[in-house]
Scaffold this motif. Structure first.
Motif, mmCIF file in Angstrom:
data_model
loop_
_atom_site.group_PDB
_atom_site.id
_atom_site.type_symbol
_atom_site.label_atom_id
_atom_site.label_comp_id
_atom_site.label_asym_id
_atom_site.label_seq_id
_atom_site.Cartn_x
_atom_site.Cartn_y
_atom_site.Cartn_z
ATOM 1 N N GLU A 1 2.481 7.261 -7.553
ATOM 2 C CA GLU A 1 2.967 5.968 -7.080
ATOM 3 C C GLU A 1 2.090 5.376 -5.982
ATOM 4 N N ILE A 2 1.222 6.194 -5.388
ATOM 5 C CA ILE A 2 0.357 5.703 -4.316
ATOM 6 C C ILE A 2 -0.837 4.996 -4.938
ATOM 7 N N LYS A 3 -0.926 3.720 -4.716
ATOM 8 C CA LYS A 3 -1.938 2.902 -5.381
ATOM 9 C C LYS A 3 -3.154 2.616 -4.513
ATOM 10 N N GLU A 4 -3.013 2.750 -3.175
ATOM 11 C CA GLU A 4 -4.116 2.399 -2.284
ATOM 12 C C GLU A 4 -5.313 3.319 -2.491
ATOM 13 N N GLU A 5 -6.509 2.767 -2.419
ATOM 14 C CA GLU A 5 -7.727 3.559 -2.521
ATOM 15 C C GLU A 5 -8.404 3.708 -1.172
ATOM 16 N N ASN A 6 -7.907 2.987 -0.172
ATOM 17 C CA ASN A 6 -8.486 3.021 1.162
ATOM 18 C C ASN A 6 -7.409 3.477 2.142
ATOM 19 N N LEU A 7 -7.741 4.468 2.990
ATOM 20 C CA LEU A 7 -6.752 5.005 3.923
ATOM 21 C C LEU A 7 -6.240 3.938 4.871
ATOM 22 N N GLY A 8 -7.092 2.985 5.227
ATOM 23 C CA GLY A 8 -6.674 1.931 6.142
ATOM 24 C C GLY A 8 -5.562 1.065 5.581
ATOM 25 N N GLU A 9 -5.442 1.012 4.266
ATOM 26 C CA GLU A 9 -4.399 0.208 3.625
ATOM 27 C C GLU A 9 -3.123 1.009 3.398
ATOM 28 N N PHE A 10 -3.188 2.324 3.645
ATOM 29 C CA PHE A 10 -2.054 3.201 3.366
ATOM 30 C C PHE A 10 -0.967 3.008 4.416
ATOM 31 N N ASP A 11 0.244 2.647 3.992
ATOM 32 C CA ASP A 11 1.361 2.371 4.897
ATOM 33 C C ASP A 11 2.380 3.504 4.802
ATOM 34 N N PRO A 12 2.349 4.483 5.740
ATOM 35 C CA PRO A 12 3.270 5.630 5.638
ATOM 36 C C PRO A 12 4.731 5.232 5.747
ATOM 37 N N GLN A 13 5.046 4.194 6.537
ATOM 38 C CA GLN A 13 6.444 3.778 6.672
ATOM 39 C C GLN A 13 7.018 3.327 5.341
ATOM 40 N N TYR A 14 6.235 2.592 4.583
ATOM 41 C CA TYR A 14 6.685 2.101 3.275
ATOM 42 C C TYR A 14 6.983 3.273 2.342
ATOM 43 N N TYR A 15 6.067 4.266 2.319
ATOM 44 C CA TYR A 15 6.249 5.389 1.405
ATOM 45 C C TYR A 15 7.315 6.364 1.894
ATOM 46 N N LEU A 16 7.465 6.506 3.212
ATOM 47 C CA LEU A 16 8.553 7.341 3.714
ATOM 48 C C LEU A 16 9.905 6.766 3.312
#
Length: 282
Positions: A101-116
């Motif tokens: 389900e994680i679609k981001e390819e760049n860590l800077g775009e990764f939103d942990p709050q959204y996925y938590l």
């Protein structure tokens, strides 16, 4: 009778591990009355091989010892470990599905709050991420209680400055501190937990290190391999959440864990060095 070198060759277990098992009370080889060397009987070799199998199944040392002390418990110990492994398999399945389900390819775009938040929603529907995250929280809390460091505003060149730095730190954290022994290396309690403090210098200035041997830890609640994995994740403090998801996909052995740590160290060497200079108790 076999000496420890021969026991090592017969079992494929290093002499360091054999001695560790002896220290933990799993083995009690006899000693030669003339030279004091350990002598391993056939039943000792058999026990080492039994330990080898149970450790490969990740059965905790404490439960192996219980099994040897009470042989009738063996079936229950194996059943309990089977249930633990099935639970871990369910965790891995959920983690693999979530990775997709994680679609981001760049860590800077990764939103942990959204996925938590998405994880919380899945947990309510029966997914089992909770144990993985709770274990990480337990280890983080235990490590934070066992040792922490901070950078004071002064160089703490005398006991008065040292004590003032500790009082300021406790005030900022909203914690109760009691100085129990004054001096250049003071002892104190922080929210009831005893610590000893000492100082060293980095290129950024003074660093105060605080350690205790009295903190409650989570190590007895999980296997040593699992505890130390989460301990390293806590210390690295890079994108731990993302790394947990990656680790559960391919860490199946000590060798896999070592490879993961090497890769992670290469990616995070700068942040890792900054950790020792800036980390604060959280």
């Amino acid at each position: 009778m076999s000496n420890i070198k021969e026991a090592e060759e017969q079992t494929g277990i290093s002499r360091a591990n054999i001695r560790y098992y002896e220290k933990m009370g799993l083995l009690q080889p006899k000693r030669n009355e003339k030279n004091g060397y350990r002598e391993y009987r056939p039943e000792d070799i058999k026990r080492i091989l039994q330990i080898k199998i149970l450790r490969k199944l990740d059965v905790p040392i404490e439960e192996i010892k219980d099994t040897f002390d009470r042989p009738e418990m063996f079936g229950k110990v194996i059943q309990k470990q089977k249930e633990r492994l099935e639970k871990q398999r369910a965790e891995l399945t959920d983690a693999i599905d979530f990775c997709e389900e994680i679609k981001e390819e760049n860590l800077g775009e990764f939103d942990p709050q959204y996925y938590l938040k998405k994880m919380d929603e899945k947990e309510k529907k029966g997914a089992v991420f909770a144990d993985l995250l709770n274990d990480f929280k337990k280890v983080s809390k235990a490590e934070a209680e066992a040792r922490f460091s901070f950078r004071p505003d002064t160089m703490c060149m005398n006991p008065e400055e040292f004590e003032e730095a500790l009082l300021q730190y406790a005030s900022e954290k909203g914690m109760k501190i009691v100085i129990t022994k004054k001096g250049m290396y003071p002892e104190f309690t922080l929210d009831g937990i005893p610590y000893t403090a000492y100082r060293h210098f980095s290129r950024f200035g003074a660093i105060i290190e605080c350690e205790t041997t009295n903190a409650k830890t989570a190590e007895h609640e999980m296997s040593p391999k699992r505890y130390h994995m989460f301990k390293w994740l806590h210390r690295m403090e890079l994108p731990t959440f993302l790394l947990i998801l990656i680790l559960v996909l391919f860490v199946r052995s000590v060798e896999g864990f070592v490879l993961a740590m090497i890769f992670y160290a290469i990616c995070g060497i700068v942040a890792y060095s900054r950790y020792f200079d800036y980390t604060r108790n959280s």
